[in-house]
Design a protein around this motif. Sequence first.
Motif, mmCIF file in Angstrom:
data_model
loop_
_atom_site.group_PDB
_atom_site.id
_atom_site.type_symbol
_atom_site.label_atom_id
_atom_site.label_comp_id
_atom_site.label_asym_id
_atom_site.label_seq_id
_atom_site.Cartn_x
_atom_site.Cartn_y
_atom_site.Cartn_z
ATOM 1 N N ILE A 1 7.169 8.358 3.552
ATOM 2 C CA ILE A 1 5.839 7.979 3.416
ATOM 3 C C ILE A 1 5.753 6.859 4.356
ATOM 4 O O ILE A 1 6.462 5.874 4.541
ATOM 5 N N ALA A 2 4.628 6.860 5.122
ATOM 6 C CA ALA A 2 4.441 6.078 6.348
ATOM 7 C C ALA A 2 3.201 5.486 6.765
ATOM 8 O O ALA A 2 2.043 6.075 6.150
ATOM 9 N N PRO A 3 3.044 4.491 7.258
ATOM 10 C CA PRO A 3 1.811 3.820 7.464
ATOM 11 C C PRO A 3 1.271 4.495 9.047
ATOM 12 O O PRO A 3 1.867 5.234 9.616
ATOM 13 N N THR A 4 -0.205 4.375 9.214
ATOM 14 C CA THR A 4 -0.852 4.396 10.406
ATOM 15 C C THR A 4 -0.426 3.485 11.617
ATOM 16 O O THR A 4 -0.549 2.381 11.354
ATOM 17 N N ALA A 5 0.397 4.095 12.657
ATOM 18 C CA ALA A 5 0.725 3.111 13.525
ATOM 19 C C ALA A 5 -0.255 3.018 14.752
ATOM 20 O O ALA A 5 -0.893 4.174 15.209
ATOM 21 N N ILE A 6 -0.788 2.073 15.165
ATOM 22 C CA ILE A 6 -1.545 1.868 16.209
ATOM 23 C C ILE A 6 -0.818 0.952 17.533
ATOM 24 O O ILE A 6 -0.337 0.060 17.399
ATOM 25 N N ASP A 7 -1.158 1.814 18.655
ATOM 26 C CA ASP A 7 -0.589 1.350 19.813
ATOM 27 C C ASP A 7 -1.579 0.237 20.296
ATOM 28 O O ASP A 7 -2.546 0.363 20.790
ATOM 29 N N ILE B 1 0.740 -1.103 0.284
ATOM 30 C CA ILE B 1 0.264 -0.113 0.045
ATOM 31 C C ILE B 1 0.944 1.371 0.039
ATOM 32 O O ILE B 1 0.542 2.300 -1.055
ATOM 33 N N LEU B 2 2.067 1.250 0.731
ATOM 34 C CA LEU B 2 2.837 2.357 0.845
ATOM 35 C C LEU B 2 3.548 2.606 -0.401
ATOM 36 O O LEU B 2 3.369 4.007 -0.984
ATOM 37 N N LEU B 3 3.861 1.734 -1.398
ATOM 38 C CA LEU B 3 4.683 1.829 -2.584
ATOM 39 C C LEU B 3 3.541 2.283 -3.602
ATOM 40 O O LEU B 3 3.880 3.158 -4.373
ATOM 41 N N GLU B 4 2.351 1.733 -3.517
ATOM 42 C CA GLU B 4 1.336 2.138 -4.538
ATOM 43 C C GLU B 4 0.999 3.582 -4.334
ATOM 44 O O GLU B 4 0.946 4.275 -5.170
#
Length: 309
Positions: A118-124, A101-104
């Motif tokens: 470019i970064a993902p949503t980080a969830i604790d 998803i990040l590369l797309e």
Amino acid sequence: MKQIKVLVYITAYEDNQAVKTCVRAIQNQSFPIDKIFIIDNSRIEPVSLSNSKNIIIERHPENIGIGAGLNIALNLAQAQGYDFLWAFDQDSVPAPDCLEILLEAHQRLSGQYEIGIIAPTAIDVKTNTVVEGAVFAKYRFIGCQHINQIDFYKCDAPITSGSLISIEKAKTISPPRAELFIDGIDLDYGLRLRYKGYSNLIITKATMQHNFGNPLAVKFLYKKYYIHKYSVLRHYYICRNHTYLDIKYAQGWYRLLSLKYRIKYTICTVVKIVLFDTEQRQLKVCACLVGTYQGLIKQLDKTLIDPIK
């Protein structure tokens, strides 16, 4: 079309099981990973992997920290012709389609933005809350509000873990600062990319589980709050590095507001430690005070890893 090459980097420290879980999640990505590079700062529990194919482990029992490790990884990625460095803390677990998803998104948005990170949503995983990226607001770094209803949003600095760093853009600025050691490296590096004119984006559909400290649920005035319990060392570096960075990036009279805010933060943190943290209480209070003072005088000597000694 050129095949995209991604080097994965993991900072490891005294938690073999966490590293194995992180590596397994990376190896299970829907987009194939070329190589995993691990800086192992462990002295007591060094990394041991049964399946080490395409994995390089460089051992540093003296503990060189996150900043120096990122430097080594970025240099390796550049020397071996990688397009991206995907950086991780050992306690993060990306979803199987996270990199894809990040590369797309990077390919789709590159015509509109010069993307540094470019970064993902980080969830604790412990609080089920989003670990926010940061923006610099006049005199201090604050959390960037997560907006789940849109495809992506900008911030000044995503957290280090999960960040997909463009090697092409990384070549144009100085590397992450090793002397910051374990805290604030992402804030400084991300903001310097922004000042260079690049955009740092968080993609909402790309997700990653992340262990963010040791949250303690407390009640105050009938409301529930989470207080993160940090080690003595972590309190020291948070107070020192954030004090230094806030004042460094503030302009003009906003530096006075930075100073006021950092003193207020230190006082509030000391109060929380006294009220809610029974482990090494005096050392943690001392670490906050020493760290804040050294941040004010710009004393970032890397030899001062243990401020109490």
